[in-house]
Scaffold this active site. Structure first.
Site, PDB file in Angstrom:
ATOM      1  N   CYS A 326       0.828  -1.206   0.000  1.00 32.76           N
ATOM      2  CA  CYS A 326       0.000   0.000   0.000  1.00 32.76           C
ATOM      3  C   CYS A 326       0.863   1.257   0.000  1.00 32.76           C
ATOM      4  O   CYS A 326       0.348   2.366   0.140  1.00 32.76           O
ATOM      5  CB  CYS A 326      -0.947   0.003   1.202  1.00 32.76           C
ATOM      6  SG  CYS A 326      -0.105  -0.082   2.792  1.00 32.76           S
ATOM      7  N   GLU A 360      -1.961   1.170  -4.672  1.00 35.44           N
ATOM      8  CA  GLU A 360      -1.734  -0.194  -4.192  1.00 35.44           C
ATOM      9  C   GLU A 360      -1.041  -0.953  -5.315  1.00 35.44           C
ATOM     10  O   GLU A 360      -1.489  -0.914  -6.467  1.00 35.44           O
ATOM     11  CB  GLU A 360      -3.064  -0.859  -3.847  1.00 35.44           C
ATOM     12  CG  GLU A 360      -2.934  -2.115  -3.033  1.00 35.44           C
ATOM     13  CD  GLU A 360      -3.243  -1.902  -1.557  1.00 35.44           C
ATOM     14  OE1 GLU A 360      -3.163  -2.880  -0.807  1.00 35.44           O
ATOM     15  OE2 GLU A 360      -3.547  -0.764  -1.162  1.00 35.44           O
TER      16      GLU A 360
END
Length: 368
Positions: A326, A360
């Protein structure tokens, strides 16, 4: 324009810009063609939270401008799921007439699912009593009579009252498989349900020709563990957060999966256990024999801070590494170590957070 408005016409452009940006971040590495997985342009967030504003008899949701900190009223929130948007006005109208339910209410959190369940947490600056419990059960029944599958939590300092569950049951489709997940209030869950399904399918596709066992670090509620189980003989997964471990155990049972074992420990402690630096009683207590596993593949989904150097060195010991990140910046730092021994064979961008700078990423690395 407030931040509740979405430029849906510009969605593809912002996605293209992200794809270009992430390729620039990793330009020093040899990467295959980037696989890009788009989000719905609106109604993609499965959770949302709002402050509540009291103005005379009126009661409404507010958010705050991140730069000026000025509040603005929110009646609808296009980024959130349709289920959240459907419930928002009905909930606030049901709260307004009740002095018991609205008194010192300062925040409302929503957690919804693709499966149609929704959980609302009401946060108060006062202790809750039996009168509140009676009133909230009436409100819950009233809203469920409107067609919602709703549960409600009341929270105050050192206090939590649940009517009737503090979790939702999500169902995600991964190719021809439907997986059931327990998602507990205040525990981490993927915020974008549609993209979460794409991430699971990508991970399953990357590992479809696997042999041996899978080791997974930072497994959360078993989100990836369950989807990947069919591609491996056994899965050994670690997670530190107790609520996530409990959810993972529930998810393993409800999906009738018999080849996944969850161990509650940190990635750093597990690294020490794998290296034989010291013994851990919790491994013995759960009858986990690390030497019995034949893990050729390791899956990691670390927090934003990435993996420490010791964990990276441990991860290098596996033939294949699947890494979900992330934070592309810490992924880049980790890849500077991992790429010494492994090459990147798959490279993906998942648009979990449209219209923001957050990205992401997923990479599959295989030993050179």
């Amino acid at each position: 324009m407030t931040s509740t408005a979405l430029n849906t016409a510009g969605y593809q452009q912002q996605l293209d810009e992200k794809a270009e940006r992430i390729q620039n971040i990793f330009e020093d590495f040899e990467t295959p063609e980037l696989e890009v997985f788009a989000s719905p342009a609106e109604h993609y967030r499965m959770r949302a939270e709002f402050r509540m504003w009291h103005e005379g008899e009126d009661l409404y949701y507010v958010m705050f401008n991140q730069e000026t900190r000025e509040k603005y009223r929110v009646d609808q929130f296009p980024a959130a799921s349709r289920l959240i948007n459907d419930l928002m006005p009905l909930l606030v109208e049901a709260l307004k007439p009740s002095q018991t339910l609205r008194h010192k209410l300062f925040q409302v959190d929503f957690l919804s699912t693709l499966s149609g369940e929704i959980l609302v947490s009401l946060l108060y600056h006062r202790q809750l009593d039996e009168e509140w419990e009676v009133e909230i059960k009436k409100l819950k029944q009233c809203l469920n009579d409107e067609g919602f599958n709703l549960n409600i939590i009341g929270r105050a300092r050192k206090m939590k009252i649940v009517a009737d569950r503090d979790y939702v049951i999500e169902k995600l489709n991964v190719f021809d498989q439907t997986l059931t997940y327990k998602q507990v209030e205040n525990s981490f869950t993927q915020p974008n349900g549609e993209v979460a399904q794409k991430m699971l399918e990508w991970a399953v596709d990357c590992t479809q020709d696997s042999d041996g066992d899978l080791l997974e670090l930072y497994c959360g509620n078993g989100n990836f563990s369950l989807a990947l189980a069919k591609n491996f003989e056994r899965v050994l997964a670690t997670e530190l957060a107790k609520p996530s471990v409990e959810s993972a155990q529930y998810n393993i049972a409800v999906n009738n999966i018999d080849n996944v074992q969850i161990v509650r420990m940190s990635a750093e402690d597990f690294t020490d256990a794998m290296a034989g630096k010291r013994e851990f009683r919790r491994l013995k207590a759960q009858n986990v024999d690390l030497q019995s596993y034949n893990c050729n593949t390791i899956f990691v989904d670390p927090p934003r801070s990435g993996m420490d150097e010791g964990t990276c060195r441990m991860v290098q010991g596996y033939e294949r590494i699947m890494y979900i990140s992330c934070n592309p910046d810490t992924l880049k730092e980790n890849l500077e170590i991992l790429s010494q021994t492994h090459k990147i064979t798959r490279f993906a961008l998942f648009d979990q957070f449209p219209y923001t700078h957050h990205m992401e990423a997923g990479v599959l690395l295989e030993r050179k």
